[in-house]
Design a protein around this motif. Sequence first.
Motif, PDB file in Angstrom:
ATOM      1  N   ILE A   1       8.680 -15.305 -11.061  1.00  0.00           N
ATOM      2  CA  ILE A   1       9.082 -14.387 -10.228  1.00  0.00           C
ATOM      3  C   ILE A   1       9.231 -13.067 -10.726  1.00  0.00           C
ATOM      4  O   ILE A   1      10.411 -12.987 -11.482  1.00  0.00           O
ATOM      5  N   MET A   2       8.699 -11.825 -10.496  1.00  0.00           N
ATOM      6  CA  MET A   2       9.051 -10.601 -11.037  1.00  0.00           C
ATOM      7  C   MET A   2       9.295 -10.649 -12.547  1.00  0.00           C
ATOM      8  O   MET A   2      10.284 -10.184 -13.055  1.00  0.00           O
ATOM      9  N   GLY A   3       8.649 -11.410 -13.268  1.00  0.00           N
ATOM     10  CA  GLY A   3       8.544 -11.455 -14.674  1.00  0.00           C
ATOM     11  C   GLY A   3       9.708 -12.209 -15.345  1.00  0.00           C
ATOM     12  O   GLY A   3       9.948 -12.181 -16.310  1.00  0.00           O
ATOM     13  N   ARG A   4      10.321 -12.901 -14.400  1.00  0.00           N
ATOM     14  CA  ARG A   4      11.532 -13.926 -15.016  1.00  0.00           C
ATOM     15  C   ARG A   4      10.977 -15.314 -14.577  1.00  0.00           C
ATOM     16  O   ARG A   4      10.340 -15.436 -13.773  1.00  0.00           O
ATOM     17  N   ASP A   5      11.380 -16.169 -15.363  1.00  0.00           N
ATOM     18  CA  ASP A   5      11.035 -17.717 -15.257  1.00  0.00           C
ATOM     19  C   ASP A   5      12.151 -18.602 -15.464  1.00  0.00           C
ATOM     20  O   ASP A   5      13.199 -18.105 -16.059  1.00  0.00           O
ATOM     21  N   THR A   6      11.866 -19.654 -14.751  1.00  0.00           N
ATOM     22  CA  THR A   6      13.159 -20.470 -14.790  1.00  0.00           C
ATOM     23  C   THR A   6      12.346 -21.817 -14.531  1.00  0.00           C
ATOM     24  O   THR A   6      11.202 -22.030 -13.951  1.00  0.00           O
ATOM     25  N   LEU A   7      12.919 -23.115 -14.871  1.00  0.00           N
ATOM     26  CA  LEU A   7      12.538 -24.582 -14.559  1.00  0.00           C
ATOM     27  C   LEU A   7      13.306 -24.928 -13.575  1.00  0.00           C
ATOM     28  O   LEU A   7      14.533 -24.984 -13.440  1.00  0.00           O
ATOM     29  N   GLU A   8      12.663 -25.691 -12.764  1.00  0.00           N
ATOM     30  CA  GLU A   8      13.470 -26.336 -11.532  1.00  0.00           C
ATOM     31  C   GLU A   8      12.491 -27.421 -10.978  1.00  0.00           C
ATOM     32  O   GLU A   8      11.442 -27.379 -10.783  1.00  0.00           O
ATOM     33  N   GLU A   9      13.318 -28.588 -10.646  1.00  0.00           N
ATOM     34  CA  GLU A   9      12.806 -29.771  -9.790  1.00  0.00           C
ATOM     35  C   GLU A   9      12.611 -29.432  -8.358  1.00  0.00           C
ATOM     36  O   GLU A   9      13.322 -28.399  -7.884  1.00  0.00           O
ATOM     37  N   ALA A  10      11.654 -29.944  -7.646  1.00  0.00           N
ATOM     38  CA  ALA A  10      11.319 -29.732  -6.272  1.00  0.00           C
ATOM     39  C   ALA A  10      11.322 -30.919  -5.491  1.00  0.00           C
ATOM     40  O   ALA A  10      10.862 -32.091  -5.969  1.00  0.00           O
ATOM     41  N   LEU A  11      11.954 -30.954  -4.360  1.00  0.00           N
ATOM     42  CA  LEU A  11      11.565 -32.163  -3.237  1.00  0.00           C
ATOM     43  C   LEU A  11      10.274 -31.999  -2.788  1.00  0.00           C
ATOM     44  O   LEU A  11       9.768 -31.129  -2.238  1.00  0.00           O
ATOM     45  N   VAL A  12       9.675 -33.289  -2.598  1.00  0.00           N
ATOM     46  CA  VAL A  12       8.397 -33.206  -1.706  1.00  0.00           C
ATOM     47  C   VAL A  12       8.475 -33.601  -0.450  1.00  0.00           C
ATOM     48  O   VAL A  12       8.831 -34.597  -0.015  1.00  0.00           O
ATOM     49  N   LEU A  13       8.398 -32.368   0.570  1.00  0.00           N
ATOM     50  CA  LEU A  13       8.798 -32.725   2.013  1.00  0.00           C
ATOM     51  C   LEU A  13       7.449 -32.313   2.908  1.00  0.00           C
ATOM     52  O   LEU A  13       7.663 -32.268   4.099  1.00  0.00           O
ATOM     53  N   GLY A  14       6.525 -32.238   2.150  1.00  0.00           N
ATOM     54  CA  GLY A  14       5.237 -31.730   3.130  1.00  0.00           C
ATOM     55  C   GLY A  14       4.616 -30.774   2.515  1.00  0.00           C
ATOM     56  O   GLY A  14       4.421 -30.825   1.099  1.00  0.00           O
ATOM     57  N   ASP A  15       3.908 -29.691   3.157  1.00  0.00           N
ATOM     58  CA  ASP A  15       2.926 -28.830   2.597  1.00  0.00           C
ATOM     59  C   ASP A  15       3.355 -27.372   2.443  1.00  0.00           C
ATOM     60  O   ASP A  15       2.620 -26.480   2.291  1.00  0.00           O
TER      61      ASP A  15
END
Length: 74
Positions: A22-36
Amino acid sequence: MAEYADGRTESVPVTEPIVFEIMGRDTLEEALVLGDEVLIGQTVLEKLDLLADCANRCLIPNPAHPDQPVSKVK
């Protein structure tokens, strides 16, 4: 386990790390799968050192670190 605002809890899958850029900045993160629907959480914004400008409905770089994200460590 995911806990919803109404107090329900549910076992949900977790993704592999995702690259958020986002806006030229990046990071790694996991996500929960909760739908669409995709929701970016506060931890992603903190890692990217971005702030929510609610009045203008946008994200802005932290004014203290406008050129790059800075993580505070102790």
